[in-house]
Structure formats: structure tokens, C-alpha cells
Design a protein around this motif. Structure first.
Motif, short mmCIF file in Angstrom:
data_model
loop_
_atom_site.label_atom_id
_atom_site.label_comp_id
_atom_site.label_asym_id
_atom_site.label_seq_id
_atom_site.Cartn_x
_atom_site.Cartn_y
_atom_site.Cartn_z
N UNK A 36 -1.41 5.35 7.68
CA UNK A 36 -1.95 4.99 6.36
C UNK A 36 -1.20 5.70 5.24
N UNK A 37 -0.88 6.97 5.45
CA UNK A 37 -0.12 7.69 4.43
C UNK A 37 1.29 7.14 4.34
N UNK A 38 1.88 6.82 5.49
CA UNK A 38 3.22 6.24 5.48
C UNK A 38 3.24 4.93 4.70
N UNK A 39 2.22 4.11 4.90
CA UNK A 39 2.16 2.84 4.17
C UNK A 39 1.99 3.06 2.68
N UNK A 40 1.17 4.06 2.30
CA UNK A 40 0.97 4.35 0.88
C UNK A 40 2.26 4.83 0.23
N UNK A 41 3.01 5.69 0.93
CA UNK A 41 4.28 6.17 0.39
C UNK A 41 5.30 5.04 0.29
N UNK A 69 10.78 11.22 0.23
CA UNK A 69 9.59 10.49 0.67
C UNK A 69 9.96 9.42 1.69
N UNK A 70 11.15 8.85 1.57
CA UNK A 70 11.59 7.89 2.60
C UNK A 70 11.72 8.59 3.96
N UNK A 71 12.27 9.78 3.94
CA UNK A 71 12.37 10.55 5.18
C UNK A 71 10.99 10.87 5.72
N UNK A 86 6.36 10.21 9.46
CA UNK A 86 4.96 9.86 9.63
C UNK A 86 4.78 8.70 10.61
N UNK A 87 5.66 7.72 10.53
CA UNK A 87 5.57 6.58 11.45
C UNK A 87 5.80 7.04 12.88
N UNK A 88 6.84 7.87 13.07
CA UNK A 88 7.11 8.37 14.42
C UNK A 88 5.93 9.19 14.94
N UNK A 89 5.37 10.00 14.07
CA UNK A 89 4.24 10.83 14.49
C UNK A 89 3.01 9.97 14.79
N UNK A 90 2.78 8.93 13.99
CA UNK A 90 1.65 8.04 14.25
C UNK A 90 1.76 7.41 15.63
N UNK A 91 2.95 6.95 15.96
CA UNK A 91 3.16 6.34 17.28
C UNK A 91 2.97 7.38 18.38
N UNK A 92 3.56 8.56 18.18
CA UNK A 92 3.45 9.60 19.21
C UNK A 92 2.01 10.03 19.44
N UNK A 101 -1.11 0.11 14.89
CA UNK A 101 0.02 0.82 14.29
C UNK A 101 1.30 0.00 14.48
N UNK A 102 1.53 -0.47 15.70
CA UNK A 102 2.70 -1.32 15.94
C UNK A 102 2.65 -2.58 15.08
N UNK A 103 1.46 -3.12 14.90
CA UNK A 103 1.32 -4.37 14.14
C UNK A 103 1.78 -4.18 12.70
N UNK A 104 1.50 -3.00 12.13
CA UNK A 104 1.92 -2.75 10.76
C UNK A 104 3.44 -2.61 10.63
N UNK A 105 4.10 -2.44 11.78
CA UNK A 105 5.56 -2.28 11.75
C UNK A 105 6.30 -3.58 12.04
N UNK A 106 5.56 -4.67 12.28
CA UNK A 106 6.20 -5.96 12.52
C UNK A 106 6.98 -6.37 11.28
#
Length: 701
Positions: free
Chosen positions: A467-472, A482-484, A489-495, A517-522
């Protein structure tokens, strides 16, 4: 050596401390609510009982060192209690990768209660009856008084709200015991103890009369509240559904023997839930216990746990028939507690009251005492009482006491970390309510660090990360830093989400979170669609009768223009939940997209039959039907032709065939073809630990 032995005067102070702890357990436990944990009512009581049991264990080992021998009071109930303890230990440690959740839940409560019975009964003196009866009377009076205060003025809720950033509702059914039903059960136990003591002693002392009157009033109020249609009516799993799940569990030999885990009833419920529960008032309810304690134990501790518990219950009944009048108050308490457990689901409070009552009975009806001396274990053959057979074993009392105290220390350390993690989890929930993303992230991170083996912590942490990654990522003026951070954040969310599925692979919610989480990365990450489908498929495998999972997976296929798969999954969702309005609507949409207008119209017409008459969406659906009717007529007049019969999504049978749905899953699995190397390695027992740097405050509040 087994013999009749008098109580040692030198250990009187230890017995007095043990009695004080027992009285504190009885008086404090029913109304203890510490607003510092993520579950005010349950976690407070669990931690309190666990700490009290560890103190009793420590006292036992200190007493053993002081006496220079280990002394256990023997009783006809002890073998059954220990046998049940063995079954609980097997269910805790041999049904999952990590036993932490079992130890912090009902499994730990059962072990703590067994410690209270066996060790507490050995520490208490024979003169503890009067004090414990007084404690039962005081506890019942306080619980009844707080119940009446909540019903009339809402005082307990107002008091707790003073220590919380949120306001508890002034609900008459709110009860410090945990629920109205638990309060009703506890008051029955307290009243049975006091009344039996008064009858056997022919006592009309003022405290007996006062406590009896107050408890009767409390029973009347709570009894009324749990009646059907009242605010405190308990929501329990229907007996037929519980029986069906119990029978399904028997198909797995290991689960049939030792169960699915003391705190994994919800896993079995999701896996074997009858589809009939998808409709009506119980739709969407995830039960964590069965209809009653025996059926819950059948599923969670297996036939071994059920058999030993039944043996224990029978032994209590048999012992009560042979007991003398001075023991009746505590045997009455034990029998009422067991009766409550047979009728309703178990709770830490009732288990605790049962344990204290049995400990008091054992202490006041000492039959024999077993002693283990420093370097010798003396055993007397029951059939050769006159010939003592001694076997010299090199057992050091110091080593035994040291091991016992080490177990206490390690257990205390684990409970402390779990309590701290629960505190941070609560703070994270409060921060989330206040829309403070940074504090939510920070507290969830700390919760997972103090207790990395709770899948719920890891799952919630994963959702916060994405959620934070999406907001950023949606910021118009996003910086390179912030891109980094978004990538991390995405990697950590998956992990974290994958770690949750590894800790508890039987919980469909963990797989659902990973899929979301994967769905938001489609469209952003390669193969995100395949991983989304794979995670949803695994969720459906562990919860095959959950219609919502099939609905969500159908939405994924629909968004990717895989319309035939979407139709199949929406139809399955309707089959599992015939009143699933959203599934009908989405099915109608995708059929329209496939130009199957007659089928779409049929679906919308069925949707109208299940929609409430006052639903504001009825006009929209009727407009869709009119539009489709016009389109069908226009098509027929322009090019008359015979069309194939509509493939009606009508559910034929509310009890969906699990085998047929499983066949559909196998076909779906073949279409996924995802790279399994990206999953957590089941052979690696190391749970991934958060390795990212603390989140920077980036105006995310």
C-alpha cells in the motif's frame, strides 16, 4: 518411593505463595483486560495464565531443591491429565512447521492448565479449601457486578476507553470475561462452588448470601442475553457442519491421530467447510472453534486427544461419586465446567477454573506421594508391597532442578517477546485507524521482529508495504530515492507475504494476500499475472468451497481478456454461493463481452430474483435486461438463425461437489505453468526476516 507422607512444615511458605497465586488466578482472570495487546480480552487472559503457570512451575522446582527431593501428589485423575497433556504436545509440535501459534493459543492454555493441576496440586496444602472457596465467591461476585454495570450503565466499556485511542461501544453484550456466554459459564461454575460449600458446611455467612444473590442476578442477565435473538447470542458452528468437517479430517491418517494443530481449527474449517454455509447469516464467517469442545478436540488434537479428554472427563465423574463431602465444592465446580465444555466451545477462563478446582481437590485428597531423591529413584511394585525393589540411577537433583528452571526461563522469554509483539501489533492497528502509514509500518516491523513466526503479523506487514509502495509510486513528483524505496517495499511485500504462506500454508488468507500483491503488479512486473493466478489457485486448493476466491480469480482472468476462464470461475462461485449477487453481475458482463446476449440476459434475470426488493441496483439490472432484449430482437430480425441453448449458470445443488471443483482446479493448474523456483523452499526451515531499512517519512499520512 510411593507412600503416605505428611506435609513438610519447612515448605509451608511455598504452599502459601502457591495458594496466593491460585487465588489471584481465580479472582483476576475473569475480569482481566489489559488494553495493551491486539486482542484485549483473549491475549490478556492467555498471557496472565501462562505467567502464573510458569511461576507455579518455578515454585515447584524451588520447593524440590529446598526439600532435597522432587515430590508429586498422586491421584486417580493424574494419569488421565498427563495422557491428555501428551496428546496436546503431539498436536502442538508435530502438525506444522512452527509451533509458536499453537503455544501462544489454546495449546499453550491446555499446557498451562495441566501445570496448574499437576504441580499446583502438589504445592497446595490441605488447608487451602476455605481460601479458594472464598476466592471463587469473590470472583463470581466481581464478574456478576461488572456484568450488571455494563448492562445498565456501560461502565466497563467507558473505563477501558480511557486507556485507548478508540472508543468501545456501550454494547450491553460486551463482557470482561470475553463474551456473554463465557461469563454465563463462569458464573455457573462459581455459583456451584459456593452453594455446594454452603450446603455441606450448613453455612449462612454474609459473604455466602451476598455472593449467591449477586451471582444469581448475573446469571439471569447473561442467560437472557445469550437467548436467540438477543445481543449476546453466541454464533457457533452448526453441529451438522462440524460433524462433516470432523469426518473429513479422518481421511488423513496423521490428522486423524493427532489432529491438525491445537490452534488450526480454522484451517480445517476452510478446507472442509460445507458449501451450505456460504449462504445465510453465516456466510463469510470463519470459525476458529467447533460447536463444542469434544468436536473441536477431535479436529485439532485428533482421536488421541479426544479419547484422552473423554477418559479425563469420565475419571472426574467417577472420582466425584467417591469423594467425601469436604471435596464436593471443587468437584461440583469441575463437573459444571466439564458440562459447559461439552455443550459449548472451550475458553481459557473455563479451562482455568477447571484446573484450579482440580488442583484444590488433589491437594485436599492426597492419596499417595511420589518422591525422586537426588541420586535414587525408588520404585515400589504395586503387587509386591512388602518387597521394595531399588534401582540406582545417576540422576542429579541439581541437574533436574536446573533443567526445570531453564524451561521456565526460556518459556518466560518467549512469552515476553510475544507480549511485546502483541503490543506493537495493537499500536500498528491504532496507527492504521489514524491513517498514519509510517507509524503503521514501523510498529508492524517491530511486531514481526519480536515474533516472526506469526503469519498474521507477516501478512498484515506485507499489505502495508504494498500500500505504501502504491502511494509513493502514484506521486506526481516522485524522487529517485522514493523510486528505490518503492522497489524495496514491493520486494519486501512479496517476501513477507510468502513467509506467511510458509509459516501457515493451510490458511487461505495468506495465499489470498500474496495473490492480491501480485495482482497489483500486473502490467508492471514480468510474469505477475502468472504468479497471481498461481497464488489464487493455491488459495482455492486450501479453501475449495470459498466462493470469494473463485470470484477474485475470475476477475483477474476477465481483466486479462481471458473470458472463457472468467466465465468458468464466476459460474463456480455461483455454484458455491447461489445468492452471490456480484458473481451473477460479473458473469452477465463477461457473457455480454462474448456476445452471448441470451445467456447474459438469463443471468441478469436470475440476479433479479435474489436481489432485495428495495435494492437501488434493481433499476440498473432491469435496464440491462431491456437493453439486451432489444439487442437480441434486433439481431434476430437482422439475421434469423438458430442459436445454441444458453449455458445457464443456475446452481443445481447448493452442496457443491468438491470432487468436481477439484477437477476444475487441476485443469486450471495446468494452464498456469508458473516457475516454482520463486516460491519459498519448503525444505528450508528459516523464515525470511525483514532486512530493509526503516521507512522514511514521505508525506504518507
Amino acid at each position: 518411593m510411593v507412600s503416605m507422607l505428611p506435609e513438610s512444615k519447612s515448605s509451608a511458605w511455598i504452599s502459601q505463595v502457591a495458594l496466593s497465586i491460585m487465588m489471584a488466578i481465580v479472582i483476576v482472570m475473569p475480569v482481566l483486560v489489559i488494553p495493551a495487546f491486539d486482542n484485549f480480552f483473549l491475549t490478556s487472559k492467555n498471557i496472565f495464565l501462562s505467567v502464573a503457570a510458569l511461576i507455579i512451575m518455578a515454585l515447584f522446582w524451588v520447593a524440590s531443591w529446598y526439600r532435597k527431593y522432587i515430590s508429586l501428589t498422586l491421584n486417580s485423575l493424574i494419569p488421565a491429565v498427563l495422557a491428555f497433556g501428551v496428546s496436546v504436545i503431539l498436536s502442538i509440535f508435530f502438525t506444522g512447521v512452527y509451533p509458536v501459534e499453537n503455544l501462544l493459543g489454546m495449546g499453550g492454555m491446555y499446557l498451562a492448565a495441566i501445570i496448574v493441576v499437576v504441580l499446583g496440586g502438589s504445592l497446595l496444602s490441605t488447608k487451602s479449601t476455605q481460601s479458594l472457596v472464598w476466592a471463587f465467591a469473590a470472583a463470581g461476585t466481581i464478574l456478576a457486578a461488572t456484568t450488571l454495570a455494563q448492562v445498565s450503565l456501560g461502565l466497563p466499556a467507558r473505563f477501558l476507553s480511557l486507556f485507548l485511542p478508540i472508543q468501545l461501544e456501550s454494547n450491553p453484550a460486551l463482557n470482561l470475561a470475553g463474551s456473554t456466554l463465557i461469563a454465563f459459564e463462569a458464573l455457573l461454575v462459581f455459583l456451584a462452588t459456593v452453594v455446594t460449600w454452603a450446603v455441606t458446611r450448613k453455612s449462612t455467612a454474609w459473604w455466602v448470601v451476598l455472593s449467591t444473590v449477586v451471582m444469581i442476578l448475573g446469571l439471569a442477565v447473561t442467560g437472557w442475553q445469550i437467548m436467540p435473538g438477543q445481543a449476546g447470542q453466541p454464533v457457533t458452528l452448526p453441529l451438522a457442519a462440524n460433524w462433516s468437517i470432523a469426518i473429513d479430517v479422518l481421511r488423513n491418517p496423521r490428522a486423524a491421530l493427532i489432529g491438525v494443530g491445537t490452534d488450526s481449527f480454522e484451517v480445517a474449517f476452510n478446507q472442509f467447510k460445507p458449501a451450505s454455509l456460504n449462504s445465510g447469516t453465516l456466510a463469510g464467517v470463519r470459525f476458529i472453534q467447533g460447536t463444542n469442545t469434544p468436536l473441536t478436540l477431535w479436529i485439532t488434537t485428533g482421536l488421541l486427544g479426544l479419547a484422552t479428554w473423554v477418559w479425563f472427563a469420565v475419571q472426574v465423574f467417577r472420582t466425584s461419586r467417591k469423594s467425601s463431602p469436604q471435596h464436593w465444592p471443587f468437584m461440583a465446580a469441575a463437573l459444571v465446567a466439564i458440562g459447559c465444555l461439552i455443550l459449548w466451545p472451550s475458553s481459557p477462563l473455563i479451562i482455568t477454573l477447571l484446573a484450579v478446582a482440580l488442583a484444590a481437590f488433589i491437594a485436599n485428597s492426597r492419596e499417595r506421594e511420589a518422591r525422586i531423591h537426588a541420586l535414587t529413584v525408588s520404585i515400589v511394585d504395586h503387587h509386591q508391597a512388602l518387597q521394595s525393589h531399588h534401582r540406582q540411577n545417576q540422576i542429579s537433583l541439581a541437574v533436574l532442578v536446573g533443567i526445570g528452571l531453564l524451561i521456565v526461563a526460556i518459556s518466560g522469554f518467549g512469552i515476553t517477546r510475544a507480549a511485546i509483539a502483541s503490543y506493537y501489533s495493537l499500536q500498528a492497528l491504532i496507527a492504521a485507524q489514524q491513517n498514519d502509514a509510517v507509524r503503521t509500518y514501523t510498529y508492524q516491523q517491530k511486531a514481526t521482529q519480536f515474533n516472526p513466526y506469526m503469519d498474521s503479523y507477516r501478512s498484515r506487514y506485507a499489505q502495508t508495504n504494498i500500500q505504501i509502495a502504491a502511494a509513493l509510486a502514484n506521486k506526481s513528483d516522485i524522487t529517485e530515492n522514493e523510486r528505490t524505496q518503492v522497489s524495496q517495499l514491493i520486494q519486501q511485500a512479496i517476501r513477507e507475504a510468502r513467509a506467511a504462506t510458509f509459516i501457515n500454508p493451510g490458511d487461505s488468507v495468506n495465499w489470498q494476500v500474496l495473490a492480491q500483491i501480485y495482482r497489483q503488479l500486473i502490467g508492471v512486473a514480468n510474469d505477475a499475472e502468472q504468479w497471481t493466478v498461481s497464488a489464487y489457485t493455491q488459495a482455492i486448493v486450501v479453501a475449495p468451497t470459498d466462493p470469494y476466491l473463485r470470484f477474485e480469480l475470475g476477475g483477474v482472468f476477465y481483466s486479462q481478456n481471458q473470458d472463457n476462464q472468467a466465465v468458468n470461475l464466476f459460474q463456480q462461485a455461483i455454484q458455491l454461493k447461489p445468492d452471490y449477487a456480484n458473481a451473477y453481475y460479473n458473469l452477465g458482463n463477461v457473457l455480454q463481452k462474448l456476445n452471448l446476449l441470451a445467456d447474459a440476459k438469463s443471468v441478469y434475470e436470475q440476479l433479479l430474483t435474489i436481489m432485495p426488493a428495495d435494492s437501488p441496483d434493481r433499476e440498473k439490472i432491469m435496464a440491462e435486461i431491456q437493453s439486451l432484449t432489444a439487442a437480441i430482437e434486433a439481431t434476430a430480425s437482422a439475421k434469423p438463425s438458430s442459436t445454441r441453448p444458453a449455458a445457464s449458470p443456475n446452481p443445481v445443488n447448493q452442496e457443491a461437489s468438491r470432487s468436481a471443483l477439484t477437477d476444475d482446479l487441476s485443469i486450471l493448474n495446468e494452464t498456469v505453468n508458473a516457475d516454482q523456483q520463486d516460491t519459498v523452499n519448503p525444505g528450508n526451515n528459516q523464515v525470511p526476516v525483514d532486512q530493509t531499512t526503516p521507512l522514511q517519512n514521505s508525506d504518507l499520512r
